[in-house]
Design a protein around this motif. Structure first.
Motif, mmCIF file in Angstrom:
data_model
loop_
_atom_site.group_PDB
_atom_site.id
_atom_site.type_symbol
_atom_site.label_atom_id
_atom_site.label_comp_id
_atom_site.label_asym_id
_atom_site.label_seq_id
_atom_site.Cartn_x
_atom_site.Cartn_y
_atom_site.Cartn_z
ATOM 1 N N THR A 59 -6.435 24.903 -26.432
ATOM 2 C CA THR A 59 -5.696 24.745 -27.694
ATOM 3 C C THR A 59 -6.579 25.051 -28.900
ATOM 4 O O THR A 59 -6.073 25.429 -29.960
ATOM 5 C CB THR A 59 -5.117 23.319 -27.824
ATOM 6 N N ASP A 60 -7.888 24.889 -28.759
ATOM 7 C CA ASP A 60 -8.810 25.267 -29.839
ATOM 8 C C ASP A 60 -8.605 26.701 -30.288
ATOM 9 O O ASP A 60 -8.772 27.034 -31.456
ATOM 10 C CB ASP A 60 -10.263 25.148 -29.364
ATOM 11 N N ARG A 61 -8.275 27.550 -29.322
ATOM 12 C CA ARG A 61 -8.240 28.992 -29.573
ATOM 13 C C ARG A 61 -6.892 29.456 -30.105
ATOM 14 O O ARG A 61 -6.670 30.655 -30.250
ATOM 15 C CB ARG A 61 -8.584 29.757 -28.296
ATOM 16 N N LEU A 62 -5.984 28.546 -30.402
ATOM 17 C CA LEU A 62 -4.721 28.923 -31.054
ATOM 18 C C LEU A 62 -5.023 29.216 -32.522
ATOM 19 O O LEU A 62 -5.515 30.281 -32.858
ATOM 20 C CB LEU A 62 -3.692 27.810 -30.878
ATOM 21 N N ASN A 63 -4.742 28.274 -33.399
ATOM 22 C CA ASN A 63 -5.133 28.452 -34.802
ATOM 23 C C ASN A 63 -6.532 27.882 -34.962
ATOM 24 O O ASN A 63 -6.703 26.681 -35.180
ATOM 25 C CB ASN A 63 -4.151 27.745 -35.734
ATOM 26 N N ASN A 70 -4.557 21.265 -33.328
ATOM 27 C CA ASN A 70 -4.107 21.713 -32.012
ATOM 28 C C ASN A 70 -4.509 20.713 -30.935
ATOM 29 O O ASN A 70 -3.712 20.373 -30.048
ATOM 30 C CB ASN A 70 -4.708 23.075 -31.664
ATOM 31 N N ASN A 71 -5.776 20.261 -30.999
ATOM 32 C CA ASN A 71 -6.271 19.308 -30.001
ATOM 33 C C ASN A 71 -5.449 18.032 -29.996
ATOM 34 O O ASN A 71 -4.994 17.559 -28.940
ATOM 35 C CB ASN A 71 -7.731 18.945 -30.299
ATOM 36 N N ILE A 72 -5.246 17.465 -31.178
ATOM 37 C CA ILE A 72 -4.547 16.193 -31.283
ATOM 38 C C ILE A 72 -3.071 16.350 -30.921
ATOM 39 O O ILE A 72 -2.468 15.468 -30.304
ATOM 40 C CB ILE A 72 -4.732 15.596 -32.697
ATOM 41 N N GLY A 73 -2.483 17.494 -31.285
ATOM 42 C CA GLY A 73 -1.102 17.745 -30.885
ATOM 43 C C GLY A 73 -0.943 17.738 -29.374
ATOM 44 O O GLY A 73 0.030 17.207 -28.835
#
Length: 386
Positions: A59-63, A70-73
């Motif tokens: 998820t880090d590599r999304l935005n 992203n991580n917390i989502g």
């Protein structure tokens, strides 16, 4: 006579790998066609072959401009599936981190928009404060850009005194910097001429495309996930939702600027009202034990192995969890069949939706308008092509 022009896939003004084939008559764009999925990396399929804990770095590599959101989502999504209730302190700590990430995201978008209109000074002046946010991340988790911050159920450690001090310093210093940045651009005649009326979209068209976040609010729709479906105790905080009227590049710039002020206010509220209590939920079967215990006790070592390798069964079910990302509603649709990895996983990426409207927004405008419009949409290639 018209000319077919390739704007991208790699071009300094596109801020990423985007291919846009445009037909121009002089400087006027007659038609445009965007290639969506140019650098597709199959993040969703990668995640479907990994245990839940090993998906956080993906998820880090999304935005990557606001990776902690992203991580917390993702953590909130898994907690929803597991039925985990996090302590208030965890919620407030997450709010601080997410709002710092939102400032970092908007700071990058607006300062680079200034560069795209020829105003380089604001970028140089404001960008140094992004570094200060990264220093806070370092104190919290040891990482900077791709943070892998937090855990399912909370955090690996509490905020230390250095992180607390640096956050307070940032609030004071950035407030001054943001005010001066606004004095450079908000009423700058050249900047206004370049951005007002560039790449407009109506509220109706924005809703039809599925816009969320600053790009939708700039069109006059006051939709914010933090208010409509609160998470992480956002209902405890007072803040306003800035909205625009024209949905053009200038409105998108102004909405993001106003949101940075609101984020500063939310962070102050969270610090002032920070509850006492643990920094993680009491779920030992899903929460990694302290590292020193792993080195000393067999039970902790077993739990650590089982959690990381996905050997603890998860419930069967499907959930959807959304957070207000830097560019809008970032959603995770998770289907579990009880296995060690998700049966199906879909990321709702706001950039993917906003970019689909780009050809319509630039058709009929000037080539120079296409550059600032893409910049103000803040399309992040990593999030676009998940």
């Amino acid at each position: 006579m018209t000319v077919i022009l390739n704007l991208g896939p790699t071009h300094p003004a596109t801020h990423g790998v985007f291919q846009n084939i445009i037909e121009i008559d002089g400087e006027t764009i007659l038609n445009a066609d965007s290639t969506i999925g140019y650098i597709h990396r199959a993040f969703e399929k990668l995640a479907e072959h990994r245990p839940y804990y090993q998906i956080t770095p993906i998820t880090d590599r999304l935005n990557y401009c606001s990776s902690p959101i992203n991580n917390i989502g993702w953590h909130l999504t898994v907690e929803k599936l597991l039925g985990v209730k996090t302590p208030k302190r965890v919620d407030y700590m997450r709010v601080i981190i997410m709002e710092l990430a939102r400032i970092s995201d908007h700071l990058i978008c607006n300062s680079i928009l200034g560069v795209d209109t020829g105003a380089f000074s604001g970028f140089l002046y404001l960008f140094q404060h992004r570094e200060k946010i990264y220093e806070i991340y370092e104190e919290i988790c040891g990482a900077r850009l791709t943070t892998n911050i937090g855990r399912i159920g909370g955090f690996e450690r509490d905020f230390n005194d250095v992180a607390h001090r640096k956050t307070l310093e940032f609030l004071d210093e950035f407030s001054v910097a943001l005010a001066e940045f606004e004095s450079l651009l908000n009423r700058n005649r050249i900047f206004m001429d370049r951005t007002i009326g560039a790449g407009p979209i109506s509220a109706e068209r924005a809703l039809n495309y599925g816009f969320t976040g600053p790009n939708l609010r700039a069109a006059g729709v006051d939709y914010d996930v933090r208010v409509t479906t609160p998470y992480s105790s956002y209902e405890d905080f007072q803040f306003e939702i800035p909205i625009g009227t024209q949905g053009d590049t200038y409105d998108r710039y102004m909405v993001r600027n106003c949101e940075m002020w609101q984020s500063l206010s939310i962070i102050r509220q969270a610090i002032e009202k920070m509850p006492e209590g643990p920094f993680h939920a009491d779920v030992p079967e899903f929460y990694l034990p302290p590292k020193q215990d792993v080195y000393q006790y067999m039970e902790a070592l077993i739990y650590h192995f089982k959690v990381v390798m996905g050997e603890i069964p998860v419930p069967v079910g499907e959930v959807y969890q959304a957070v207000e990302g830097g560019n809008g509603e970032l959603g995770f649709y998770l289907v579990s069949d009880g296995g060690r990895s998700p049966f199906r996983l879909h990321f709702r990426r706001p950039s993917f939706i906003a970019y689909q409207a780009y050809p319509e927004m630039i058709t009929g405008g000037l080539l120079s308008d296409a550059i600032v419009t893409l910049s103000s949409l803040n399309v992040i290639a990593g999030e676009l092509d998940a």
